[in-house]
Design a protein around this motif. Structure first.
Motif, PDB file in Angstrom:
ATOM      1  N   HIS A  35     -16.396 -30.398  96.723  1.00 28.68           N
ATOM      2  CA  HIS A  35     -16.953 -30.880  97.997  1.00 28.68           C
ATOM      3  C   HIS A  35     -17.259 -29.675  98.884  1.00 28.68           C
ATOM      4  CE1 HIS A  35     -12.639 -30.816  99.243  1.00 28.68           C
ATOM      5  NE2 HIS A  35     -13.113 -30.528 100.432  1.00 28.68           N
TER       6      HIS A  35
ATOM      7  N   ASP B 218     -12.410 -24.361 101.111  1.00 28.59           N
ATOM      8  CA  ASP B 218     -11.399 -24.156 100.058  1.00 28.59           C
ATOM      9  C   ASP B 218     -11.952 -24.486  98.673  1.00 28.59           C
ATOM     10  OD1 ASP B 218     -11.430 -26.876 100.668  1.00 28.59           O
ATOM     11  OD2 ASP B 218      -9.307 -27.160 100.258  1.00 28.59           O
ATOM     12  N   ARG B 219     -13.163 -25.020  98.626  1.00 27.50           N
ATOM     13  CA  ARG B 219     -13.824 -25.332  97.339  1.00 27.50           C
ATOM     14  C   ARG B 219     -15.069 -24.455  97.113  1.00 27.50           C
ATOM     15  NH1 ARG B 219     -10.026 -27.455  94.926  1.00 27.50           N
ATOM     16  NH2 ARG B 219      -8.831 -26.480  96.567  1.00 27.50           N
TER      17      ARG B 219
ATOM     18  N   HIS C  86     -11.928 -38.160 101.288  1.00 29.71           N
ATOM     19  CA  HIS C  86     -11.571 -36.932 102.006  1.00 29.71           C
ATOM     20  C   HIS C  86     -12.782 -36.403 102.775  1.00 29.71           C
ATOM     21  CE1 HIS C  86      -9.813 -32.984 102.734  1.00 29.71           C
ATOM     22  NE2 HIS C  86     -10.815 -32.428 102.108  1.00 29.71           N
TER      23      HIS C  86
ATOM     24  N   CYS D 119      -9.545 -32.289  96.515  1.00 33.32           N
ATOM     25  CA  CYS D 119      -8.854 -32.640  97.761  1.00 33.32           C
ATOM     26  C   CYS D 119      -8.824 -34.149  98.017  1.00 33.32           C
ATOM     27  CB  CYS D 119      -9.497 -31.949  98.948  1.00 33.32           C
ATOM     28  SG  CYS D 119      -9.417 -30.153  98.844  1.00 33.32           S
TER      29      CYS D 119
ATOM     30  N   SER E 244      -5.410 -30.553  95.000  1.00 36.63           N
ATOM     31  CA  SER E 244      -5.681 -29.234  95.604  1.00 36.63           C
ATOM     32  C   SER E 244      -4.486 -28.581  96.298  1.00 36.63           C
ATOM     33  CB  SER E 244      -6.790 -29.358  96.643  1.00 36.63           C
ATOM     34  OG  SER E 244      -7.988 -29.685  96.023  1.00 36.63           O
ATOM     35  N   HIS E 245      -3.754 -29.361  97.092  1.00 39.93           N
ATOM     36  CA  HIS E 245      -2.830 -28.702  98.020  1.00 39.93           C
ATOM     37  C   HIS E 245      -1.355 -29.030  97.800  1.00 39.93           C
ATOM     38  CE1 HIS E 245      -6.283 -27.165 100.096  1.00 39.93           C
ATOM     39  NE2 HIS E 245      -6.760 -28.378 100.252  1.00 39.93           N
TER      40      HIS E 245
END
Ligand SMILES: [Zn+2]
Length: 254
Positions: free
Chosen positions: A96, A100-101, A159, A178, A219-220
């Motif tokens: 997306h 962070d991507r 998200h 995410c 992801s997190h």
């Protein structure tokens, strides 16, 4: 003599310190077969937050799913893949438009890597001045690369409006990005660009698409708990109920 020993000790302790710093910025873990999870870190709401991505080693080269969040780790990641496995990075997908991507897309393109996002992600990236891929996918697409097959699937808004997942049907790996949170997550994280009322439906579509996932990569949070999707659906349901109640309350004031 004393001086020499001191110098050696000093050199040793420096290399250890540097080794630890290098290690703490980029972590690579084996998932299964030729799949690896890599983690870089950034600061979110004042605390160090991990961001996981994945790479796959194929006969044609390495394939990256999402770029590092930490901008200092674009090159170390490519170098580590080469050093550890003797493979060059050939393809990169971002799931997306958030940094962070997507942050490494321009760098990897410059290194000769074919970079991909969906057309929808590209529209959001353009609007938000984020890095953009060279190649765009209009619809859900299955890629066959060096003996592996995987599908890029758009389940709907969650998200973000553009979030996709990657499904490896043969290996039963669901790369959720995410959109899916860890099984231990207390909430669905950053919702500034989320669709709160659709989130649950979108996750249910993912569950239908990947009913028997053996691995769910998020992801997190920890990526080694297959309950991540079920738990995220629960969180999304709670979120929707809260949202509806709030809307009702607000409507009553009108
Ligand atoms: Zn994220």
């Amino acid at each position: 003599m004393k001086k020499t020993i001191f110098t050696i000790l000093l050199a040793f302790s420096f290399s250890t310190i540097w080794g630890q710093i290098a290690e703490s910025k980029l972590k690579i873990s084996h998932l299964t077969g030729n799949f690896y999870i890599y983690t870089t870190y950034n600061t979110y709401e004042g605390s160090k937050t991990p961001a996981n991505g994945m790479y796959l080693l194929t006969n044609s080269g390495a394939v990256l799913f999402d770029t590092p969040w930490d901008t200092t780790q674009f090159k170390p990641l490519i170098d580590s893949i080469k050093l550890k496995h003797g493979k060059s990075l050939i393809l990169c997908f971002a799931t997306h438009w958030h940094s962070d991507r997507t942050e490494g897309l321009t760098y990897y393109k410059q290194q000769g890597v074919k970079t991909y996002t969906t057309l929808l992600t590209d529209e959001w990236s353009k609007k938000n001045n984020k890095k953009r891929a060279e190649f765009l996918i209009k619809n859900d697409t299955t890629f066959n690369v060096g003996g592996y097959s995987f599908e890029l699937y758009y389940p709907g808004e969650g998200h973000t409006a553009d979030n996709i997942i990657v499904w490896f049907n043969k290996e039963k790996i669901l790369y959720g990005g995410c959109l899916i949170k860890g099984a231990e997550a207390e909430n669905l994280g950053y919702l500034g660009d989320a669709n709160v009322s659709e989130y649950e439906n979108t996750l249910i579509k993912v569950q239908k698409k990947c009913p028997n996932a053996k691995f769910i990569i998020v992801s997190h949070h920890n990526w080694n708990n297959v309950n991540a999707l079920k738990h995220s659906i629960k969180l999304a349901r709670k979120l929707k109920v809260g949202y509806k109640k709030n809307r009702l309350k607000n409507d009553n004031y009108k």
